[in-house]
Enzyme design. Structure first.
Site, PDB file in Angstrom:
ATOM      1  N   CYS A   1      -7.912  -4.844 -19.961  1.00  0.00           N
ATOM      2  CA  CYS A   1      -7.959  -4.317 -18.601  1.00  0.00           C
ATOM      3  C   CYS A   1      -8.655  -5.349 -17.720  1.00  0.00           C
ATOM      4  CB  CYS A   1      -8.718  -2.993 -18.577  1.00  0.00           C
ATOM      5  SG  CYS A   1      -8.945  -2.319 -16.928  1.00  0.00           S
TER       6      CYS A   1
ATOM      7  N   CYS B   1      -4.735  -2.210 -10.583  1.00  0.00           N
ATOM      8  CA  CYS B   1      -4.627  -2.620 -11.982  1.00  0.00           C
ATOM      9  C   CYS B   1      -4.715  -4.143 -12.012  1.00  0.00           C
ATOM     10  CB  CYS B   1      -3.312  -2.141 -12.585  1.00  0.00           C
ATOM     11  SG  CYS B   1      -3.031  -2.730 -14.271  1.00  0.00           S
TER      12      CYS B   1
ATOM     13  N   THR C   1      -4.636  -6.550 -14.539  1.00  0.00           N
ATOM     14  CA  THR C   1      -3.595  -7.300 -15.247  1.00  0.00           C
ATOM     15  C   THR C   1      -2.234  -7.059 -14.600  1.00  0.00           C
ATOM     16  OG1 THR C   1      -3.367  -5.496 -16.870  1.00  0.00           O
ATOM     17  CG2 THR C   1      -4.814  -7.352 -17.461  1.00  0.00           C
TER      18      THR C   1
END
Length: 262
Positions: free
Chosen positions: A72, A197, A199
Site C-alpha cells: 500500500c 490509492c 500504488t
C-alpha cells in the site's frame, strides 16, 4: 492497546507499534474490527510497525477486511511518518514491506513523504485498458466525466469479472486534467471506492506515460478524491520504469487506546 490513526490524501490507516510482538498477527477478526467504521476505529487498512534485522523497521499491512495484503503506497508513506513520530528515523529510511525493500525521505515537519516504489518492467493491455503491478495489481481505465462516474458499480464489475475475481485487482478510473490526471479508485479488500490509492495513482502515471510513449524523467501531478499527490519516475521505453517515487502528505489524525473508556 495503543493505536495511532494516520491519513495520506484521505487514505486512512490504523497503525500499531508492534516491536514488542504483542499483537496477534493471526487474529484477522480483530484487524477487521479495528478497521470497521461503525464498531471500531475506522480505516482503509491496518499496519504493524515491527523490528527487522538490517532495516529501520518492517511494514506489515492488512486490508480492512482483515486479510494480509500487497503493498500500500499511501500506507507506506504514513508508516514512514509514524516511524519518525516514534523516533526510529529522522529524515530518511530504508524499510521492508511485503514487496521488498523501500526507501523514503520525510521533511522536517513530518507531513510530506517521498516513497520509492518498486521498478516496473511490464504493462499489459486488456482491451483498451491497462494492467500493471506497482507493488499491488492495478487496472487503469480512461474515462470521461469522471466526477459523475459510479465508481463502486463500475469498479466492482471489473474487479469481480472472470479474469480478476479470484486474485482480485484494484481498479483505477482516470481523466486528464490540466498538466496531470484526476483519479478515482475502487480498492480490493476495502471493496469500495477510497479517497486515494498510492500504488493506484502510481500505476495511472506509468500507464499514461507508456500509452503516450513519453520517454525520459517526469513528474506527474495526480488529483485524488482526498488530495493531491505527485509521481516522479524515469521511463526507459518498452514498459520499463525506474526511480519511481510516490510523494504526498502523511498526517497523524489522532491516537488512543483500544478499547477506549466508556
Amino acid at each position: 492497546m495503543k493505536f495511532f490513526k494516520y491519513q495520506g490524501a484521505g487514505n486512512d490507516f490504523v497503525l500499531i507499534d508492534n516491536r514488542d510482538q504483542q499483537f496477534d498477527t493471526k487474529d484477522t477478526a480483530l484487524v477487521a474490527q479495528l478497521c470497521d467504521r461503525r464498531f471500531g476505529i475506522g480505516a482503509d487498512g491496518l499496519m504493524l510497525l515491527q523490528q527487522r534485522a538490517g532495516y529501520d523497521f518492517e511494514m506489515v499491512y492488512y486490508n480492512a477486511d482483515g486479510n494480509p495484503s500487497s503493498m500500500c503506497g499511501n500506507g507506506g508513506r504514513c508508516i514512514v511518518s509514524f516511524a519518525k513520530h516514534l523516533g526510529i528515523i529522522e529524515k530518511s529510511t530504508r524499510f521492508l514491506a511485503v514487496d521488498g525493500e523501500h526507501e523514503a525521505t520525510i521533511n522536517d515537519t513530518a507531513d510530506w513523504v517521498s516513497l520509492k516504489i518498486i521498478d516496473v518492467e511490464h504493462i499489459e493491455k486488456d482491451g483498451d485498458d491497462f494492467v500493471l503491478n506497482t507493488g499491488s495489481p492495478h487496472y487503469v481505465k480512461e474515462v470521461v466525466d469522471l466526477k459523475n462516474l459510479d465508481v463502486f458499480a463500475a469498479g466492482r464489475t471489473i474487479r469481480y469479472n472472470a479474469t480478476y475475481k479470484q486474485a482480485g485487482i484494484n481498479v483505477n478510473f482516470v481523466e486528464a486534467v490540466n498538466d496531470g490526471y484526476q483519479v478515482r479508485t475502487y480498492e480490493r479488500g476495502v471493496e469500495d471506492e477510497t479517497l486515494a490509492c498510492g500504488t493506484g495513482v502510481t500505476a495511472v502515471a506509468l500507464a499514461m506515460a507508456w500509452h503516450h510513449n513519453r520517454l525520459g524523467t517526469y513528474s506527474t501531478p495526480i488529483k485524488a478524491m482526498g488530495g493531491d499527490l505527485n509521481i516522479r519516475f524515469t521511463y526507459l521505453g518498452n514498459g520499463v520504469f525506474k526511480d519511481i517515487y510516490l510523494e504526498g502528505p502523511a498526517k497523524l489524525v489522532f491516537e488512543g487506546l483500544y478499547p477506549g473508556n466508556s
